[in-house]
Write an enzyme that holds these catalytic residues in place. Structure first.
Site, PDB file in Angstrom:
ATOM      1  N   VAL A  55      89.237  77.276  73.993  1.00 22.16           N
ATOM      2  CA  VAL A  55      88.319  76.285  74.577  1.00 22.16           C
ATOM      3  C   VAL A  55      89.062  75.154  75.305  1.00 22.16           C
ATOM      4  O   VAL A  55      88.491  74.469  76.143  1.00 22.16           O
ATOM      5  CB  VAL A  55      87.387  75.695  73.491  1.00 22.16           C
ATOM      6  N   GLU A 109      98.244  85.339  68.200  1.00 26.20           N
ATOM      7  CA  GLU A 109      98.954  85.707  69.431  1.00 26.20           C
ATOM      8  C   GLU A 109     100.051  86.746  69.163  1.00 26.20           C
ATOM      9  O   GLU A 109     100.283  87.635  69.983  1.00 26.20           O
ATOM     10  CB  GLU A 109      99.555  84.464  70.087  1.00 26.20           C
ATOM     11  N   ARG A 138      94.773  67.313  65.789  1.00 27.35           N
ATOM     12  CA  ARG A 138      95.356  68.241  64.832  1.00 27.35           C
ATOM     13  C   ARG A 138      95.737  67.601  63.510  1.00 27.35           C
ATOM     14  O   ARG A 138      96.261  68.275  62.631  1.00 27.35           O
ATOM     15  CB  ARG A 138      96.588  68.927  65.445  1.00 27.35           C
TER      16      ARG A 138
HETATM   17  C1  2GW Z   1      92.921  72.629  65.234  1.00 29.18           C
HETATM   18  C2  2GW Z   1      94.170  72.125  64.885  1.00 29.18           C
HETATM   19  C3  2GW Z   1      95.307  72.748  65.321  1.00 29.18           C
HETATM   20  C4  2GW Z   1      95.181  73.882  66.135  1.00 29.18           C
HETATM   21  C5  2GW Z   1      93.924  74.368  66.473  1.00 29.18           C
HETATM   22  C6  2GW Z   1      92.794  73.760  66.009  1.00 29.18           C
HETATM   23  C7  2GW Z   1      91.487  74.253  66.383  1.00 29.18           C
HETATM   24  C8  2GW Z   1      91.357  75.386  67.200  1.00 29.18           C
HETATM   25  C9  2GW Z   1      90.299  73.582  65.995  1.00 29.18           C
HETATM   26  O1  2GW Z   1      90.284  72.563  65.271  1.00 29.18           O
HETATM   27  N1  2GW Z   1      89.085  74.031  66.451  1.00 29.18           N
HETATM   28  C10 2GW Z   1      88.992  75.123  67.238  1.00 29.18           C
HETATM   29  O2  2GW Z   1      87.887  75.493  67.654  1.00 29.18           O
HETATM   30  N2  2GW Z   1      90.116  75.831  67.595  1.00 29.18           N
HETATM   31  C11 2GW Z   1      89.971  77.034  68.431  1.00 29.18           C
HETATM   32  O3  2GW Z   1      91.138  77.835  68.372  1.00 29.18           O
HETATM   33  C12 2GW Z   1      89.782  76.632  69.902  1.00 29.18           C
HETATM   34  O4  2GW Z   1      88.972  77.587  70.565  1.00 29.18           O
HETATM   35  C13 2GW Z   1      91.199  76.676  70.406  1.00 29.18           C
HETATM   36  O5  2GW Z   1      91.276  76.778  71.815  1.00 29.18           O
HETATM   37  C14 2GW Z   1      91.730  77.901  69.677  1.00 29.18           C
HETATM   38  C15 2GW Z   1      93.262  77.980  69.555  1.00 29.18           C
HETATM   39  O6  2GW Z   1      93.775  76.727  69.175  1.00 29.18           O
HETATM   40  P1  2GW Z   1      94.627  75.867  70.210  1.00 29.18           P
HETATM   41  O7  2GW Z   1      94.011  76.012  71.562  1.00 29.18           O
HETATM   42  O8  2GW Z   1      94.761  74.480  69.713  1.00 29.18           O
HETATM   43  O9  2GW Z   1      96.026  76.532  70.136  1.00 29.18           O
HETATM   44  P2  2GW Z   1      97.075  76.888  71.326  1.00 29.18           P
HETATM   45  O10 2GW Z   1      96.575  76.402  72.650  1.00 29.18           O
HETATM   46  O11 2GW Z   1      98.423  76.447  70.905  1.00 29.18           O
HETATM   47  O12 2GW Z   1      96.925  78.434  71.262  1.00 29.18           O
HETATM   48  C16 2GW Z   1      97.781  79.541  71.368  1.00 29.18           C
HETATM   49  O13 2GW Z   1      98.239  79.926  70.066  1.00 29.18           O
HETATM   50  C17 2GW Z   1      97.190  80.150  69.104  1.00 29.18           C
HETATM   51  C18 2GW Z   1      97.800  80.617  67.802  1.00 29.18           C
HETATM   52  O14 2GW Z   1      98.657  79.640  67.285  1.00 29.18           O
HETATM   53  C19 2GW Z   1      96.192  81.194  69.611  1.00 29.18           C
HETATM   54  O15 2GW Z   1      96.815  82.474  69.672  1.00 29.18           O
HETATM   55  C20 2GW Z   1      95.695  80.811  70.992  1.00 29.18           C
HETATM   56  O16 2GW Z   1      94.853  81.840  71.489  1.00 29.18           O
HETATM   57  C21 2GW Z   1      96.860  80.599  71.940  1.00 29.18           C
HETATM   58  O17 2GW Z   1      96.384  80.183  73.199  1.00 29.18           O
END
Ligand code: 2GW
Ligand code: MN
Length: 296
Positions: A157, A246, A294
């Site tokens: 998102v 991932e 976070r």
């Molecule tokens: C909360 C705290 C820390 C990390 C994530 C979240 C969190 C994530 C949250 O509180 N609420 C939530 O809805 N999410 C969902 O998980 C949201 O859709 C978000 O885009 C997704 C992945 O978390 P994100 O975007 O913070 O992590 P990235 O950008 O470092 O993501 C990469 O690595 C992830 C695994 O560690 C996933 O594989 C992701 O698809 C990657 O792009």
């Protein structure tokens, strides 16, 4: 030329791409060794893809998770921008997964587009929020998507659409080159290299970014089920893959080659700076407010 030869191959996407006159580009890799196209700006005629998918009756499910503070921080911008740029002209159903359905913004959707909000529990560990998406996606494909949509795209998102993200990106199995890794040597790819994890791999083809993956509903169901199984097996063995879902996605794509690959133009991080090969940026990473979003 690569794409014309590929018409003889089993990959149906590559024969469609060839018949729609997908071009090459001299400055970047536009074809994998297994003959899947890597889509860059300048290679395709958007109207040919749109026409074909309209004729075939393609319809797209978009899944996105907005749990906890990510809802207020990102969902409105994500949905508004996808209304402007994502698969414009095709039927699209949004599947928004959240722990606070009442807080999902009320966005006016274009004709042929609709939204379903699905309540999920809020996991306390963020790693679990991210990993459990695999389970929720495979469940909703089984209960809804398989009856109503031909294709599925799954998105983080924390991103914003800025230009066309169109039907040229549709395929049987679609993976995205990670913006930070597409030019790096393979030994720097951050695969999971712990032999005790189901995501373990020494080397692979590319480093794929889990922020976007997609395909036919059948293939995305198989992918999300396999990744979820790997994640659960790891939990039983008390291990967690380096980059969570991932890492499992990269392992799956090693064993089941994608039929189409998206260039980093489809998910760019502006903090990388200018790159001559990035001719358009279709989707951008939104700012990561790590300290406020976070911290528990
Ligand atoms: C909360 C705290 C820390 C990390 C994530 C979240 C969190 C994530 C949250 O509180 N609420 C939530 O809805 N999410 C969902 O998980 C949201 O859709 C978000 O885009 C997704 C992945 O978390 P994100 O975007 O913070 O992590 P990235 O950008 O470092 O993501 C990469 O690595 C992830 C695994 O560690 C996933 O594989 C992701 O698809 C990657 O792009
Ligand atoms: Mn993200």
């Amino acid at each position: 030329k690569c794409h014309l030869e590929s018409a003889k191959m089993l990959n149906l996407d590559s024969s469609v791409d060839a018949s729609l006159n997908l071009q090459s580009r001299p400055d970047v890799l536009t074809c994998t060794y297994w003959k899947a196209a890597i889509i860059w700006e300048g290679m395709f005629d958007p109207s040919l893809y749109d026409e074909m998918h309209t004729m075939k009756g393609s319809s797209v499910a978009l899944t996105v998770f907005a749990v906890g503070r990510y809802l207020d921080a990102y969902l409105h911008t994500f949905l508004n921008s996808s209304e402007q740029h994502f698969m414009v002209g095709l039927p699209v159903t949004y599947f928004v997964f959240t722990d606070m359905p009442e807080k999902v913004p009320n966005i006016k959707l274009s004709p042929l587009r609709s939204m379903k909000v699905i309540k999920v529990e809020k996991n306390s560990r963020w790693q679990d929020v991210s990993m459990m998406r695999m389970k929720s996606i495979s469940d909703v494909i089984e209960s809804h998507i398989r009856h109503h949509c031909t294709h599925v795209f799954c998105f983080d998102v924390d991103q914003v659409f800025t230009r066309r993200f169109g039907s040229e990106a549709l395929g049987d199995s679609v993976a995205l080159l990670h913006a930070h890794y597409y030019r790096l040597p393979k030994h720097l790819y951050t695969y999971d290299r712990n032999p005790n994890s189901k995501a373990y791999m020494e080397t692979g083809d590319f480093y794929y970014h889990a922020a976007i993956f997609g395909g036919s509903w059948k293939n995305v169901k198989a992918l999300t089920e396999a990744c979820y199984q790997g994640i659960m097996e790891d939990k039983q063995n008390n291990v967690e893959a380096l980059w969570h879902d991932e890492s499992h996605l990269n392992k799956y794509m090693l064993l089941h080659k994608p039929s189409k690959v998206l260039s980093p133009e489809y998910c760019w991080d502006t903090s990388i700076g200018f790159r001559r090969d990035i001719q358009v940026t279709r989707l951008l990473w939104a700012p990561k407010y790590y300290d406020t979003l976070r911290t528990p």
